[in-house]
Write an enzyme that holds these catalytic residues in place. Structure first.
Site, PDB file in Angstrom:
ATOM      1  CE1 TYR A 316      -3.701  -2.431   0.678  1.00 56.67           C
ATOM      2  CE2 TYR A 316      -2.725  -2.865   2.823  1.00 56.67           C
ATOM      3  CZ  TYR A 316      -3.664  -3.161   1.852  1.00 56.67           C
ATOM      4  OH  TYR A 316      -4.546  -4.190   2.054  1.00 56.67           O
ATOM      5  CB  CYS A 342      15.824 -11.399  -4.367  1.00 56.38           C
ATOM      6  SG  CYS A 342      17.295 -12.059  -3.581  1.00 56.38           S
ATOM      7  CE1 TYR A 371      -6.807  -6.464   7.836  1.00 58.60           C
ATOM      8  CE2 TYR A 371      -6.652  -4.373   9.002  1.00 58.60           C
ATOM      9  CZ  TYR A 371      -7.413  -5.400   8.484  1.00 58.60           C
ATOM     10  OH  TYR A 371      -8.785  -5.365   8.610  1.00 58.60           O
TER      11      TYR A 371
END
Length: 412
Positions: A316, A342, A371
């Site tokens: 986000y 990576c 979250y």
């Protein structure tokens, strides 16, 4: 408010130094404060004392079994969105009559499991789902209690990924189709329509979108009355925001007062589904500095916490405040805090002013209780973190750190 505070330059989780926890349990590490969970739940739930109501914690925010047990012990119901969350809620001792099942894609097996548990109601999101629930309930010899998730087309003014109450979103039914759904529900033999549901989004920092949606629901309820349908439960969802950076979300008390004023004379039980506002600031993620790296254009702090542990910044572009677990009084620098994965998108913070840190020291990502772990993964075959609950001077290992054997346990 939360119970993570500095004492003489050392960050404490309630009565235990965060560095002490990291020394014992390793990093990356999620640390939750029981006192903060309790405080937040009480503050939210008590804000609606003037209404007949039920506070159903949104399990997706933080589904750790110990967290669910703690909230259940305080009288919380649960808002679930999967069969796994139903399983967790029941294991945590939540009464089925306090469980509401949301989500756009309930499978046949999940519907059967919820019917067998005799949950309070399904929040139905499509006509096709309604027909499926009826068919399964008939097969099982049961009657399914339902509400319909009404999409009021209200802009919650939040991140587009967590906006759920506009026409372009996948959630719910618009007003016209909602009327058809209730009309059809009355006809179906294994369906009992008892509620209305609305959830417009997450991390809302204003009461106005809630009130705009509520006005539309109340007008809609008048139409249902005209059809002879009596609604017993009004589910207003969750979504109240928290402070990550400089947001100023309304206090639950102000939220409760505003809703109570509109609903005080309504003969319904109001259901609230808070998640982030309960769990968000009740947790931190602790990570250790592996290396520092300076290039002609950038300074990097490379830590052992990564996007698989806390994906919100990468997903986000979300802000999490980051600070030292032990204050050293060093000058600040403009840095990127990045993990070992990576991917160039593997970062916890970019262009952040932070005190320069040294290898082996710990940083803390705040507001990680919601979250955070629930969105974590095993990407790059990384083991998921340990979760702790601190209650005063007591520590509970709420989830042990995964082993390499855990990574391949289900692979044949």
């Amino acid at each position: 408010m939360h119970h993570f505070e500095f004492r003489d330059g050392t960050l404490f989780a309630e009565e235990i130094a965060v560095n002490e926890l990291a020394d014992t349990y390793g990093t990356p590490l999620y640390v939750y404060s029981a006192a903060t969970f309790k405080r937040h739940f009480e503050a939210f739930d008590s804000a609606f004392d003037g209404l007949e109501h039920m506070t159903c914690y949104s399990v997706k925010a933080n589904s750790n079994l110990s967290v669910l047990k703690l909230l259940a012990s305080m009288g919380a119901g649960m808002d679930i969105v999967s069969g796994g969350e139903l399983y967790r809620a029941l294991k945590a001792g939540v009464s089925p009559e306090k469980i509401v099942y949301s989500g756009v894609g309930k499978s046949a097996n999940e519907i059967r499991e919820a019917l067998a548990a005799d949950i309070l109601m399904f929040n139905v999101e499509s006509l096709a789902e309604l027909e499926k629930i009826n068919d399964i309930a008939e097969q099982e010899g049961k009657v399914a209690r339902v509400s319909f998730r009404i999409n009021p087309d209200v802009d919650p003014k939040t991140h587009p990924y967590i906006s759920t109450g506009m026409k372009k979103n996948k959630f719910g039914l618009d007003m016209e189709h909602s009327l058809k759904a209730y009309s059809r529900a009355v006809e179906l033999p294994a369906i009992e329509p008892i509620g209305m549901d609305c959830h417009i989004g997450s991390q809302l920092t204003s009461i106005e979108p809630f009130l705009e949606a509520l006005d539309k629901l109340l007008n809609f309820n008048e139409k249902l009355k005209g059809m002879g349908i009596e609604i017993k439960y009004l589910d207003l969802g969750g979504g109240l925001g928290i402070t990550y950076d400089e947001e100023e979300p309304p206090h639950p008390k102000a939220f409760g007062e505003a809703l109570t004023e509109k609903l005080k004379d309504l003969p319904m039980t109001v259901i609230l589904e808070p998640g982030r506002v309960i769990a968000g600031n009740a947790g931190i993620m602790v990570t250790e500095v592996l290396y520092t790296k300076e290039t002609p254009s950038k300074s990097f702090v490379i830590v052992d916490g990564a996007m698989n542990d806390l994906v919100r910044p990468s997903l986000y572009d979300s802000f999490h405040r980051i600070g030292e677990a032990e204050q050293h009084g060093r000058d600040e620098r403009d840095v990127d805090v990045v993990g070992p994965i990576c991917e160039s998108g593997d970062f916890l913070a970019r262009d952040r002013q932070l005190p320069w840190v040294h290898q082996g020291e710990r940083l803390v990502c705040y507001s990680a209780g919601a979250y955070g772990f629930t969105m974590s993964s095993n990407y790059n075959s990384r083991r998921r973190a340990c979760e702790l609950i601190v209650d005063g001077d007591k520590v509970t290992v709420a989830r042990k750190r995964e082993s390499y054997e855990d990574l391949i346990a289900n692979e044949l």
